[in-house]
Design a protein around this motif. Structure first.
Motif, PDB file in Angstrom:
ATOM      1  N   PHE A 125     -71.924  23.730  48.721  1.00  0.00           N
ATOM      2  CA  PHE A 125     -72.255  22.309  48.741  1.00  0.00           C
ATOM      3  C   PHE A 125     -71.109  21.479  48.157  1.00  0.00           C
ATOM      4  N   HIS A 151     -81.697  14.178  51.020  1.00  0.00           N
ATOM      5  CA  HIS A 151     -83.094  14.297  50.586  1.00  0.00           C
ATOM      6  C   HIS A 151     -83.268  13.498  49.301  1.00  0.00           C
ATOM      7  N   LYS A 170     -69.948  16.808  50.725  1.00  0.00           N
ATOM      8  CA  LYS A 170     -71.062  16.047  51.292  1.00  0.00           C
ATOM      9  C   LYS A 170     -72.262  16.095  50.349  1.00  0.00           C
ATOM     10  N   SER A 204     -75.041  23.935  57.355  1.00  0.00           N
ATOM     11  CA  SER A 204     -74.392  22.755  57.950  1.00  0.00           C
ATOM     12  C   SER A 204     -73.112  22.384  57.225  1.00  0.00           C
ATOM     13  N   HIS A 205     -73.020  22.737  55.921  1.00  0.00           N
ATOM     14  CA  HIS A 205     -71.893  22.321  55.098  1.00  0.00           C
ATOM     15  C   HIS A 205     -70.818  23.397  54.953  1.00  0.00           C
ATOM     16  N   LYS A 235     -84.871  22.763  53.321  1.00  0.00           N
ATOM     17  CA  LYS A 235     -83.832  21.780  53.610  1.00  0.00           C
ATOM     18  C   LYS A 235     -82.483  22.197  53.017  1.00  0.00           C
ATOM     19  N   PHE A 275     -76.733  15.898  49.726  1.00  0.00           N
ATOM     20  CA  PHE A 275     -77.989  16.479  50.193  1.00  0.00           C
ATOM     21  C   PHE A 275     -78.856  15.330  50.695  1.00  0.00           C
ATOM     22  N   LYS A 325     -80.931  24.873  55.213  1.00  0.00           N
ATOM     23  CA  LYS A 325     -80.324  24.265  56.404  1.00  0.00           C
ATOM     24  C   LYS A 325     -79.032  23.534  56.033  1.00  0.00           C
ATOM     25  N   THR A 326     -79.047  22.835  54.904  1.00  0.00           N
ATOM     26  CA  THR A 326     -77.863  22.110  54.451  1.00  0.00           C
ATOM     27  C   THR A 326     -76.703  23.061  54.186  1.00  0.00           C
ATOM     28  N   HIS A 327     -76.998  24.209  53.608  1.00  0.00           N
ATOM     29  CA  HIS A 327     -75.954  25.206  53.325  1.00  0.00           C
ATOM     30  C   HIS A 327     -75.189  25.574  54.592  1.00  0.00           C
TER      31      HIS A 327
END
Length: 468
Positions: free
Chosen positions: A300, A309, A305, A119-120, A112, A307, A115-117
Motif C-alpha cells: 500500500f 474507504h 495511493k 490493485s496497488h 476491500k 484506501f 482487492k486494494t492490495h
C-alpha cells in the motif's frame, strides 16, 4: 405517548422477552424479576461480564474529553493506543490495524483491502476479484459479506441482491466431514486438494483470497481445525498468489485461551489479515478491527495511493477507549489463563453431563467456546427435522422461569437447514462454581426439552396409528 414496542425487532410478530433493567457480573436482571445467568456472553461478546468499573470509567473519561471527531480529519490518542496494542499483541507479525464498528463491517473492510492490495501492486492484478470461503460459514449480515457466507436462513431471502464473486469449499469439521477410516492427515490432504481444485475451476489468477473462521462460529458450532489444516490451505493460497484472511470476530480476543485463535499450535500459520470483534470491546462499545500483515502494508505504502474507504464511526474514540481498557483488564488480571483453566473445567463438565445421551452427537470447542450438537440418531448422525426447531425450544426454555440461563442457539449445521446446536461461551470471569452452575442448568434445559419433545412425538405417532 409512544406506541408500545415501537422498535422493529427481527421477529415481526413478537418482541424479545422481558426488559433488562440492570446487569451485574455474569447476570442480567429483568423487569419481571428474573436473574438470568448469561452462559453465552451475549453472543461471545461480554467477556468481562456486565459491570467492569475500570472499563466503564475509561468510556466516561473519553466521553468527557473527546466524545467524537471525524476519522478522516483528526486522530485521537485512544484510537492510536488501541491500534498499537493490537499490533504489539501479534509480536510484530501484523503491522497495522483498521478500527471499525461491527464484525460484518470489519470483514467487508478486509475484502476491500484484499482487492486494494492487488490493485496497488507494481504490476496490478485487477482480475483478482473472487473470494473462496467455506460451506456453513457465517461472516456477517451486510450484503458484501453475506455473499461470502453460507448461513442459508439469513442469506437466501437476499440472494438476488448479492454479488456473485464468491464460492465455497468444504469446512474443516471432523464430526461431519471425516470419512470412515480416514485419519486427520488424509482429511487435511483432501481438503487442501479441494481448495486447489476450486482455484483451478475459478481461474487461479482470479482469486483474491481464501476466507475462513479460524474456529467455526455460530453457524457451524465451534468446528475445530485439524492440526495442519491451515498450513495446507495457506500453502495453496501462496501457490496461486492469493491471500489468507482469518475471521476471528467470534473466536478471537481471548475466547479460546490465547488472545488470537491463530496462535494455537494446531493452526500454525500467520494470516495476511485477521478480523476481530465481539470480545475486543466486550460489549462496552461497538468495535471491531482488521489487522494487516506488514507485506500488505508495504505494498500500500509503495503504491503512493490511498484506501478508497471511510465510515463515520471508524476509530471512534469512545469505542477505542473501551476496547483498550478491556484488553488491559484481560492482560492485567491474567484472564487468558483463567479462560484455559475454566475452559478445561467446562469441557469436562459438559461432556460428563451430556455426551452419553443418545441425542447428543458431539461436544467440541476450546477455552470458553463450546458447542453441543444434537442428533436424532447418534450412529447415523441424522439430525432432528428442522420443523421441530429444537434449538429454539431449548433457548426458550433456558430463558423461562425456573431455568434462567441464556444459551446461544442455532440451526442448519447439517445442511444449512437441519441441524441443532447450542453454544456455551460464558464470560472470562467465571469461577468454578459458576461453571458447575452453567453445566447443571444446561443439562436441565436439554433433558426437559428433549423429554417434552419426545412425548409430543409419541403422542403424535399414537394418534396417527389410532386414526388409521
Amino acid at each position: 405517548m409512544a406506541a408500545a414496542h415501537s422498535l422493529l425487532y427481527k421477529n415481526f410478530q413478537k418482541h424479545p422477552g422481558a426488559l433488562v433493567e440492570s446487569a451485574t457480573g455474569i447476570y442480567l436482571h429483568t423487569s419481571d424479576g428474573r436473574k438470568i445467568l448469561d452462559a453465552t456472553s451475549g453472543a461471545a461478546v461480554a467477556c468481562l461480564g456486565y459491570d467492569n468499573k475500570r472499563v466503564q470509567q475509561a468510556v466516561v473519561d473519553q466521553l468527557l474529553s473527546v466524545p467524537y471527531c471525524h476519522p478522516g480529519f483528526y486522530k485521537t490518542q485512544s484510537a492510536e493506543d488501541l491500534a498499537d496494542f493490537l499490533v504489539q499483541s501479534t509480536h510484530g507479525r501484523m503491522s497495522k490495524a483498521v478500527l471499525c464498528g461491527s464484525g460484518s463491517e470489519a470483514v467487508e473492510v478486509a475484502l476491500k483491502l484484499a482487492k486494494t492490495h492487488f490493485s496497488h501492486l507494481a504490476t496490478p492484478e485487477p482480475q483478482r476479484s473472487h473470494f473462496i470461503a467455506r460451506v456453513g460459514a457465517w461472516h456477517g449480515a451486510t450484503l458484501g459479506v453475506l455473499s461470502l457466507g453460507d448461513f442459508k436462513v439469513r442469506k437466501e431471502p437476499f440472494v438476488s441482491l448479492l454479488a456473485q464473486n464468491a464460492s465455497r469449499v468444504s469446512a474443516c469439521n471432523t464430526y461431519r466431514g471425516l470419512r470412515p477410516g480416514e485419519d486427520d492427515e488424509a482429511y487435511v490432504r483432501r481438503l487442501a486438494q479441494e481448495l486447489d481444485d476450486e482455484f483451478q475451476r475459478v481461474g487461479p489468477h482470479r482469486v483474491c483470497a481464501f476466507v475462513a473462521e479460524t474456529i467455526g462460529g455460530s453457524a457451524s458450532g465451534c468446528a475445530m481445525p485439524v492440526r495442519g489444516y491451515f498450513r495446507a490451505v495457506k500453502a495453496v493460497c501462496e501457490k496461486y498468489g492469493a491471500l489468507l484472511i482469518l475471521d476471528e470476530v467470534m473466536c478471537g480476543m481471548g475466547r479460546t485461551g490465547t488472545l488470537h485463535a491463530w496462535e494455537h499450535d494446531d493452526v500454525g500459520v500467520v494470516p495476511d489479515m485477521v478480523v476481530v470483534g465481539k470480545g475486543l470491546g466486550a460489549g462496552y462499545a461497538p468495535i471491531s478491527a482488521v489487522l494487516l500483515h506488514a507485506r500488505l502494508v508495504g505494498s500500500f505504502q509503495a503504491s503512493g495511493k490511498g484506501f478508497a474507504h471511510g465510515q463515520t464511526y471508524m476509530a471512534h474514540p469512545q469505542a477505542a477507549a473501551a476496547g483498550l481498557a478491556v484488553q488491559h483488564v484481560i492482560r492485567d488480571e491474567k484472564l487468558l489463563e483463567q479462560v484455559r483453566v475454566m475452559g478445561g473445567h467446562l469441557e469436562r463438565g459438559l461432556k460428563a453431563a451430556l455426551l452419553s445421551y443418545p441425542y447428543v452427537g458431539d461436544i467440541r470447542g476450546r477455552g470458553l467456546f463450546w458447542a453441543v450438537e444434537f442428533v436424532k440418531d447418534k450412529q447415523s448422525k441424522v439430525p432432528f427435522p428442522p420443523s421441530l426447531e429444537l434449538h429454539a425450544k431449548m433457548h426458550a426454555r433456558g430463558m423461562a422461569k425456573g431455568y434462567e440461563i441464556a444459551l446461544f442457539n442455532a440451526g442448519g449445521g447439517y445442511d444449512g437447514y437441519a441441524g441443532d446446536h447450542l453454544l456455551v461461551c460464558p464470560p472470562f470471569i467465571v469461577t468454578e462454581d459458576d461453571v458447575n452452575d452453567i453445566v447443571a442448568r444446561t443439562k436441565k434445559v436439554v433433558e426437559d426439552t428433549i423429554h417434552e419433545l419426545l412425548a409430543e412425538l409419541r403422542n403424535f405417532w399414537l394418534r396417527g396409528f389410532e386414526s388409521s
